[in-house]
Design a protein around this motif. Structure first.
Motif, PDB file in Angstrom:
ATOM      1  N   LEU A  19       0.832  -1.210   0.000  1.00 52.50           N
ATOM      2  CA  LEU A  19       0.000   0.000   0.000  1.00 52.50           C
ATOM      3  C   LEU A  19       0.861   1.252   0.000  1.00 52.50           C
ATOM      4  O   LEU A  19       0.653   2.164  -0.819  1.00 52.50           O
ATOM      5  N   PHE A  20       1.850   1.302   0.897  1.00 51.61           N
ATOM      6  CA  PHE A  20       2.681   2.508   0.969  1.00 51.61           C
ATOM      7  C   PHE A  20       3.475   2.717  -0.300  1.00 51.61           C
ATOM      8  O   PHE A  20       3.554   3.825  -0.828  1.00 51.61           O
ATOM      9  N   TYR A  21       4.113   1.646  -0.805  1.00 48.25           N
ATOM     10  CA  TYR A  21       4.929   1.792  -2.005  1.00 48.25           C
ATOM     11  C   TYR A  21       4.092   2.181  -3.219  1.00 48.25           C
ATOM     12  O   TYR A  21       4.548   2.921  -4.092  1.00 48.25           O
ATOM     13  N   THR A  22       2.868   1.691  -3.271  1.00 47.46           N
ATOM     14  CA  THR A  22       1.993   2.065  -4.384  1.00 47.46           C
ATOM     15  C   THR A  22       1.671   3.559  -4.331  1.00 47.46           C
ATOM     16  O   THR A  22       1.748   4.266  -5.347  1.00 47.46           O
ATOM     17  N   LEU A  23       1.325   4.054  -3.150  1.00 44.91           N
ATOM     18  CA  LEU A  23       1.004   5.471  -2.998  1.00 44.91           C
ATOM     19  C   LEU A  23       2.232   6.352  -3.240  1.00 44.91           C
ATOM     20  O   LEU A  23       2.161   7.363  -3.945  1.00 44.91           O
ATOM     21  N   SER A  24       3.366   5.974  -2.652  1.00 49.39           N
ATOM     22  CA  SER A  24       4.567   6.792  -2.796  1.00 49.39           C
ATOM     23  C   SER A  24       5.098   6.735  -4.231  1.00 49.39           C
ATOM     24  O   SER A  24       5.590   7.739  -4.764  1.00 49.39           O
ATOM     25  N   ILE A  29       5.870   9.436  -9.383  1.00 43.68           N
ATOM     26  CA  ILE A  29       5.612   9.561 -10.818  1.00 43.68           C
ATOM     27  C   ILE A  29       5.001  10.916 -11.134  1.00 43.68           C
ATOM     28  O   ILE A  29       5.344  11.573 -12.123  1.00 43.68           O
ATOM     29  N   TYR A  30       4.082  11.361 -10.265  1.00 41.04           N
ATOM     30  CA  TYR A  30       3.475  12.680 -10.457  1.00 41.04           C
ATOM     31  C   TYR A  30       4.540  13.778 -10.431  1.00 41.04           C
ATOM     32  O   TYR A  30       4.562  14.671 -11.296  1.00 41.04           O
ATOM     33  N   LEU A  31       5.447  13.721  -9.450  1.00 40.27           N
ATOM     34  CA  LEU A  31       6.471  14.756  -9.337  1.00 40.27           C
ATOM     35  C   LEU A  31       7.425  14.749 -10.526  1.00 40.27           C
ATOM     36  O   LEU A  31       7.829  15.806 -11.020  1.00 40.27           O
ATOM     37  N   LEU A  32       7.778  13.573 -10.989  1.00 37.94           N
ATOM     38  CA  LEU A  32       8.787  13.468 -12.036  1.00 37.94           C
ATOM     39  C   LEU A  32       8.246  13.738 -13.434  1.00 37.94           C
ATOM     40  O   LEU A  32       8.965  14.260 -14.289  1.00 37.94           O
ATOM     41  N   PHE A  33       6.981  13.373 -13.669  1.00 34.93           N
ATOM     42  CA  PHE A  33       6.484  13.402 -15.044  1.00 34.93           C
ATOM     43  C   PHE A  33       5.273  14.317 -15.262  1.00 34.93           C
ATOM     44  O   PHE A  33       4.914  14.576 -16.401  1.00 34.93           O
ATOM     45  N   PHE A  34       4.653  14.797 -14.202  1.00 33.58           N
ATOM     46  CA  PHE A  34       3.445  15.613 -14.371  1.00 33.58           C
ATOM     47  C   PHE A  34       3.580  16.983 -13.720  1.00 33.58           C
ATOM     48  O   PHE A  34       2.586  17.639 -13.444  1.00 33.58           O
ATOM     49  N   THR A  35       4.809  17.378 -13.450  1.00 31.60           N
ATOM     50  CA  THR A  35       5.076  18.729 -12.965  1.00 31.60           C
ATOM     51  C   THR A  35       6.130  19.346 -13.878  1.00 31.60           C
ATOM     52  O   THR A  35       6.527  18.762 -14.882  1.00 31.60           O
ATOM     53  N   ASP A  36       6.602  20.521 -13.524  1.00 32.25           N
ATOM     54  CA  ASP A  36       7.599  21.212 -14.347  1.00 32.25           C
ATOM     55  C   ASP A  36       9.032  20.824 -13.989  1.00 32.25           C
ATOM     56  O   ASP A  36       9.979  21.357 -14.570  1.00 32.25           O
ATOM     57  N   TYR A  37       9.209  19.886 -13.035  1.00 31.27           N
ATOM     58  CA  TYR A  37      10.560  19.482 -12.667  1.00 31.27           C
ATOM     59  C   TYR A  37      11.192  18.661 -13.800  1.00 31.27           C
ATOM     60  O   TYR A  37      10.629  17.657 -14.214  1.00 31.27           O
ATOM     61  N   PRO A  38      12.381  19.036 -14.284  1.00 33.24           N
ATOM     62  CA  PRO A  38      13.015  18.308 -15.403  1.00 33.24           C
ATOM     63  C   PRO A  38      14.021  17.254 -14.943  1.00 33.24           C
ATOM     64  O   PRO A  38      14.875  16.826 -15.722  1.00 33.24           O
ATOM     65  N   PHE A  39      13.928  16.821 -13.684  1.00 33.67           N
ATOM     66  CA  PHE A  39      14.987  16.006 -13.101  1.00 33.67           C
ATOM     67  C   PHE A  39      15.221  14.694 -13.823  1.00 33.67           C
ATOM     68  O   PHE A  39      16.352  14.231 -13.939  1.00 33.67           O
ATOM     69  N   PHE A  40      14.160  14.065 -14.293  1.00 37.29           N
ATOM     70  CA  PHE A  40      14.318  12.740 -14.879  1.00 37.29           C
ATOM     71  C   PHE A  40      15.109  12.791 -16.180  1.00 37.29           C
ATOM     72  O   PHE A  40      15.996  11.961 -16.415  1.00 37.29           O
ATOM     73  N   TYR A  41      14.775  13.741 -17.027  1.00 41.20           N
ATOM     74  CA  TYR A  41      15.403  13.810 -18.343  1.00 41.20           C
ATOM     75  C   TYR A  41      16.706  14.605 -18.339  1.00 41.20           C
ATOM     76  O   TYR A  41      17.519  14.469 -19.255  1.00 41.20           O
ATOM     77  N   TYR A  64       9.086  14.633   1.544  1.00 42.44           N
ATOM     78  CA  TYR A  64       9.970  14.499   2.706  1.00 42.44           C
ATOM     79  C   TYR A  64       9.202  13.939   3.902  1.00 42.44           C
ATOM     80  O   TYR A  64       9.674  13.022   4.589  1.00 42.44           O
ATOM     81  N   LEU A  65       8.051  14.504   4.187  1.00 38.45           N
ATOM     82  CA  LEU A  65       7.264  14.080   5.343  1.00 38.45           C
ATOM     83  C   LEU A  65       6.868  12.618   5.241  1.00 38.45           C
ATOM     84  O   LEU A  65       6.978  11.855   6.214  1.00 38.45           O
ATOM     85  N   LEU A  66       6.406  12.192   4.057  1.00 35.30           N
ATOM     86  CA  LEU A  66       5.995  10.805   3.863  1.00 35.30           C
ATOM     87  C   LEU A  66       7.161   9.851   4.078  1.00 35.30           C
ATOM     88  O   LEU A  66       7.039   8.838   4.769  1.00 35.30           O
ATOM     89  N   GLN A  67       8.304  10.185   3.476  1.00 36.87           N
ATOM     90  CA  GLN A  67       9.447   9.284   3.571  1.00 36.87           C
ATOM     91  C   GLN A  67      10.037   9.239   4.972  1.00 36.87           C
ATOM     92  O   GLN A  67      10.393   8.166   5.474  1.00 36.87           O
ATOM     93  N   VAL A 127      10.021   3.183  -7.503  1.00 36.79           N
ATOM     94  CA  VAL A 127       9.396   2.360  -8.540  1.00 36.79           C
ATOM     95  C   VAL A 127       9.767   0.902  -8.354  1.00 36.79           C
ATOM     96  O   VAL A 127       8.936   0.013  -8.432  1.00 36.79           O
ATOM     97  N   SER A 128      11.047   0.654  -8.074  1.00 37.15           N
ATOM     98  CA  SER A 128      11.473  -0.724  -7.896  1.00 37.15           C
ATOM     99  C   SER A 128      11.022  -1.295  -6.557  1.00 37.15           C
ATOM    100  O   SER A 128      10.948  -2.507  -6.390  1.00 37.15           O
ATOM    101  N   ARG A 129      10.670  -0.452  -5.592  1.00 39.00           N
ATOM    102  CA  ARG A 129      10.315  -0.956  -4.275  1.00 39.00           C
ATOM    103  C   ARG A 129       8.989  -1.702  -4.309  1.00 39.00           C
ATOM    104  O   ARG A 129       8.705  -2.485  -3.408  1.00 39.00           O
ATOM    105  N   LEU A 130       8.157  -1.469  -5.303  1.00 39.54           N
ATOM    106  CA  LEU A 130       6.919  -2.229  -5.407  1.00 39.54           C
ATOM    107  C   LEU A 130       7.201  -3.719  -5.494  1.00 39.54           C
ATOM    108  O   LEU A 130       6.396  -4.538  -5.058  1.00 39.54           O
ATOM    109  N   SER A 131       8.320  -4.069  -6.077  1.00 36.70           N
ATOM    110  CA  SER A 131       8.662  -5.483  -6.213  1.00 36.70           C
ATOM    111  C   SER A 131       9.948  -5.832  -5.484  1.00 36.70           C
ATOM    112  O   SER A 131      10.564  -6.836  -5.744  1.00 36.70           O
ATOM    113  N   ARG A 132      10.360  -4.975  -4.560  1.00 30.34           N
ATOM    114  CA  ARG A 132      11.645  -5.162  -3.927  1.00 30.34           C
ATOM    115  C   ARG A 132      11.663  -6.274  -2.910  1.00 30.34           C
ATOM    116  O   ARG A 132      12.658  -6.961  -2.747  1.00 30.34           O
ATOM    117  N   ASP A 133      10.607  -6.457  -2.157  1.00 31.22           N
ATOM    118  CA  ASP A 133      10.654  -7.268  -0.959  1.00 31.22           C
ATOM    119  C   ASP A 133      10.099  -8.657  -1.211  1.00 31.22           C
ATOM    120  O   ASP A 133       8.894  -8.833  -1.233  1.00 31.22           O
TER     121      ASP A 133
END
Length: 228
Positions: A19-24, A29-41, A64-67, A127-133
């Motif tokens: 549940l947590f990994y899905t939400l986080s 994904i929202y921060l990296l791909f649906f905002t103006d932050y260009p960090f990924f590319y 920060y708070l969530l993590q 992203v990888s933590r969904l299948s990490r454990d």
């Protein structure tokens, strides 16, 4: 569900982490791909126009708070609630290092470190933590190898470590806390390699016919059952 008793005991832990990994993951994904932050590319953009006293944007502060809250809980849960495994000591160290990295990153963000940007890059690991454990019935271990390698052993060094170890000095020669934060990131990279070797060991045992059923190679009871 016809779960074995030991798997049923792990279900709450696996369900909570799923549940947590899905939400986080979704928020990352929202921060990296649906905002103006260009960090990924453009990873070096983390350090463009850097200056002391930069404010942490609200959406990054929420991450920060969530993590911080999750890893604070995880330290207690690993030590007192979860099943003790061969890698539990390393898991505890991982949670302490990650919490230190995130908390100090935020604390120093107003004193000369673009720490909020670093947390966005932490989403690549989510992203990888969904299948990490591979600990419970929700996560078949066979599915971990490609995702773990791609996100944690390829993208993480290529994008995160390249930006923090190399680009940061090129763009901000006197950036504060350079060695402190990069040392923590390198420790996390070593842990990623350590856990990836567990997955490789699992796959090797399956291919060589040494395992007749899906078991977590980190668990002590697996070895005990073999001896008996």
């Amino acid at each position: 569900c016809n779960l074995q008793p030991k798997d049923a005991a792990k279900m709450p832990e696996s369900a909570w982490k799923l549940l947590f990994y899905t939400l986080s993951w979704s928020y990352g994904i929202y921060l990296l791909f649906f905002t103006d932050y260009p960090f990924f590319y453009d990873p070096p953009s983390v350090f463009y126009d850097w200056k002391k006293g930069m404010d942490v944007p609200t959406d990054i502060a929420i991450a920060y708070l969530l993590q911080c809250s999750f890893y604070g809980h995880s330290i207690y849960a690993t030590a007192y609630m979860d099943t003790w495994r061969k890698d539990s000591v390393v898991m505890l160290l991982h949670h302490v290092v990650t919490l230190t990295l995130i908390a100090f990153s935020y604390a120093f963000s107003g004193r000369g470190l673009p720490g909020g940007r670093r947390l966005c890059w932490g989403k690549l690991r989510w992203v990888s933590r969904l299948s990490r454990d591979p600990r419970g019935p929700l996560n078949p271990p066979c599915s971990l190898c490609p995702g773990r390698f791609w996100f944690r052993l390829y993208w993480f060094p290529l994008k995160v470590l390249y930006a923090t170890c190399y680009s940061s000095l090129q763009l901000v020669p006197n950036i504060p806390f350079y060695f402190f934060f990069n040392a923590l990131l390198l420790v996390l990279t070593l842990m990623n390699i350590y856990w990836f070797l567990y997955i490789v060991l699992f796959v090797a045992k399956v291919l060589m016919g040494q395992m007749q059923e899906v078991n977590d190679v980190r668990e002590y009871d697996v070895e005990d059952s073999k001896k008996t």
